[in-house]
Design an enzyme around this catalytic site. Structure first.
Site, short mmCIF file in Angstrom:
data_model
loop_
_atom_site.label_atom_id
_atom_site.label_comp_id
_atom_site.label_asym_id
_atom_site.label_seq_id
_atom_site.Cartn_x
_atom_site.Cartn_y
_atom_site.Cartn_z
N LYS A 1 -9.08 -0.66 -5.01
CA LYS A 1 -8.69 -2.05 -4.70
C LYS A 1 -9.61 -2.98 -5.48
O LYS A 1 -9.60 -2.94 -6.70
CB LYS A 1 -8.73 -2.26 -3.18
N ARG B 1 -7.43 5.88 -7.60
CA ARG B 1 -6.96 5.96 -6.21
C ARG B 1 -7.68 7.09 -5.53
O ARG B 1 -7.40 8.27 -5.79
CB ARG B 1 -5.46 6.19 -6.16
N1 DSN Z 1 -1.99 -0.28 1.79
C1 DSN Z 1 -3.27 -0.92 1.74
C2 DSN Z 1 -3.17 -2.38 1.92
O1 DSN Z 1 -2.27 -2.93 1.34
O2 DSN Z 1 -3.98 -3.00 2.59
C3 DSN Z 1 -4.26 -0.33 2.63
O3 DSN Z 1 -4.22 1.05 2.58
#
Ligand code: DSN
Length: 496
Positions: A272, A278
């Site tokens: 993120k 990932r």
């Molecule tokens: N799917 C992610 C999100 O969008 O927050 C978390 O795993």
């Protein structure tokens, strides 16, 4: 803030990659070997390759504003597609169940060392497991390690911004495995302010007496009060487990409060705001946990519990190519360029929030401290699903999301926006102003379409595509967004 050029670290972007095979077939090779070495995806599987190219085109021509996504770097992609992928290495460095792991051990030890360094952790006090396949398996490994079957866990409710793995259940159904195999009780946000209701959490924790309190979010735009979480956990004898998946890049860069000072365990994904592969990582405390009434030291026992929960408890062989990618991600996270990037992510999110507010949109909690924000469309006549759909139609990717007070997670009243991915592409504040304009025009179009279609999503989609005047407006706006988006480079491999 940053100039576009300095914002885009040079190493993010690929030089043109020639279509070449790395090994040339030797004359004495058998037919099947020659075929293997000569094979590449574009010649061997054009059907699939066309899909990959289409996705690349979509990424280049779209504004990626899903808060949990990012564009990873060339170094990470190179690790992921390396020979490290080929190796099995169940176990930990130096204690493998398979031979041939001399160099794999080096890679994993490097990833562990760099993960601790990225968060300025003392290896005497913290350990790390870099093997979880991603965030959900990492969180489940934590619960498996420290809460017995049916052990009690408290996490932020999913409709209030928590993650599925923090224990989501509806009144009639246990949805997440965390609620199926453990006993979960949610805490909530204040429905008016949108802020976590720590007082209510404290009261509930005293009654429920959880084994684990989770401090973590999937959609929450304010910094968490880890000190308060620690105090509540201590009052009830719980472990404090922080899931920093969304903010781990911001934590590494020092632009948001770190959970490490107050937590017993910290998990994260690495793809993120951290911008890596990932994958998941679990940090755990080592050494002295407390001193008891007799003056004796009580030691943490998290290391072996967590390592064993990951393997052999839940996983098989670690993905060594991914672990290498974690290693290089953690190295990147220590650089001044990464700090500048993370600073820009937050500046862009703030600009996005204030820009939308200036156009009359309600932002939950009144703004953002981090990389994401939640637009509350309650009582506007446009649902979160309609907003998500129109924005996707004009090449802005985001996701519908519940807002405080929503009754159903299936029909949410808002949508979530994030800036990690567009900041990687080099957007800065003035570009965010253009993005605000696109979103505003998209949402105004959604209102026009809704006025014709009525409330149902299925009718709204039909009108959007079938009403010639409205669909022409959608196409025109999409063309503008695409043209704008294509001016920003995308890191990675040129071809796909
Ligand atoms: N799917 C992610 C999100 O969008 O927050 C978390 O795993």
């Amino acid at each position: 803030m940053l100039s576009r050029a300095s914002c885009l670290a040079a190493q993010l972007f690929a030089k043109p990659v020639a279509r070449r095979v790395l090994l040339q077939p030797a004359a004495n090779m058998s037919g099947y070997m020659k075929k293997l070495l000569d094979t590449n995806v574009w010649d061997n599987d054009p059907e699939l390759y066309d899909m990959m190219k289409s996705e690349k085109k979509r990424q280049v021509g779209s504004l990626e504003m899903i808060a949990s996504e990012n564009f990873t770097t060339l170094s990470v992609l190179q690790c992921l597609s390396s020979c490290l992928h080929n190796k099995y290495s169940e176990g930990l460095p130096g204690q493998r169940y398979y031979g041939g792991n001399e160099f794999i051990d080096q890679v994993e030890i490097l990833a562990q060392k760099r993960a601790l360094e990225a968060y300025n952790l003392n290896p005497e006090e913290w350990g790390v497991n870099v093997q979880p396949y991603s965030g959900s398996p990492a969180n489940f490994a934590v619960y498996t390690a420290v809460a017995d079957p049916h052990g009690r866990i408290m996490g932020l409710d999913l409709p209030d911004g928590g993650h599925l793995t923090h224990g989501f259940a509806t009144p009639t159904k246990k949805i997440s495995a965390t609620s199926i195999f453990f006993e979960s009780m949610p805490y909530k946000v204040d429905p008016v302010t949108g802020l976590i209701d720590y007082a209510q959490l404290e009261k509930s924790a005293k009654l429920f007496k959880p084994k684990v309190i989770v401090a973590g979010v999937s959609c929450y735009s304010r910094a968490l009060d880890y000190k308060k979480f620690r105090q509540i956990a201590d009052d009830v004898g719980a472990l404090l487990f922080s899931d920093m998946a969304h903010i781990s890049g911001l934590v590494a860069a020092g632009v948001t409060p770190s959970p490490f000072e107050y937590s017993d365990i910290v998990s994260t994904t690495t793809h993120k705001s951290l911008r890596g592969p990932r994958a998941g990582v679990i940090f755990f405390r080592k050494g002295v946990r407390s001193v008891n009434a007799k003056g004796e030291k009580v030691m943490y026992d998290l290391e072996s519990r967590i390592n064993q929960a990951v393997f052999p408890g839940l996983q098989g062989g670690p993905h060594n190519n991914t672990i290498a990618a974690i290693a290089t991600t953690m190295k990147q996270a220590k650089t001044p360029e990464f700090k500048a990037y993370a600073t820009q992510v937050v500046a862009n999110a703030r600009r996005l929030a204030s820009g939308l507010q200036s156009k009359g949109y309600k932002i939950t909690t009144g703004g953002t401290d981090v990389h994401m924000l939640l637009v509350d469309l309650s009582n506007t006549g446009v649902s979160g699903a309609k907003a998500e759909y129109i924005l996707e139609e004009i090449n802005i990717a985001c996701n519908k999301n519940t807002v405080p007070g929503d009754k159903s997670a299936l029909n949410p009243s808002g949508f979530r926006l994030g800036t990690p991915a567009i900041t990687t592409r080099g957007l800065i504040e003035k570009d965010i102003d253009t993005v605000v304009d696109f979103i505003d025009r998209g949402l105004k179009l959604a209102k026009e379409i809704s006025a014709v279609s009525g409330p149902k999503l299925v009718d709204y989609k039909r009108v959007l595509h079938e009403d010639k005047t409205l669909s022409a407006k959608v196409h025109a706006l999409k063309a503008e967004v695409t043209k704008f988006s294509e001016t920003f480079p995308l890191p990675g491999l040129e071809e796909y």
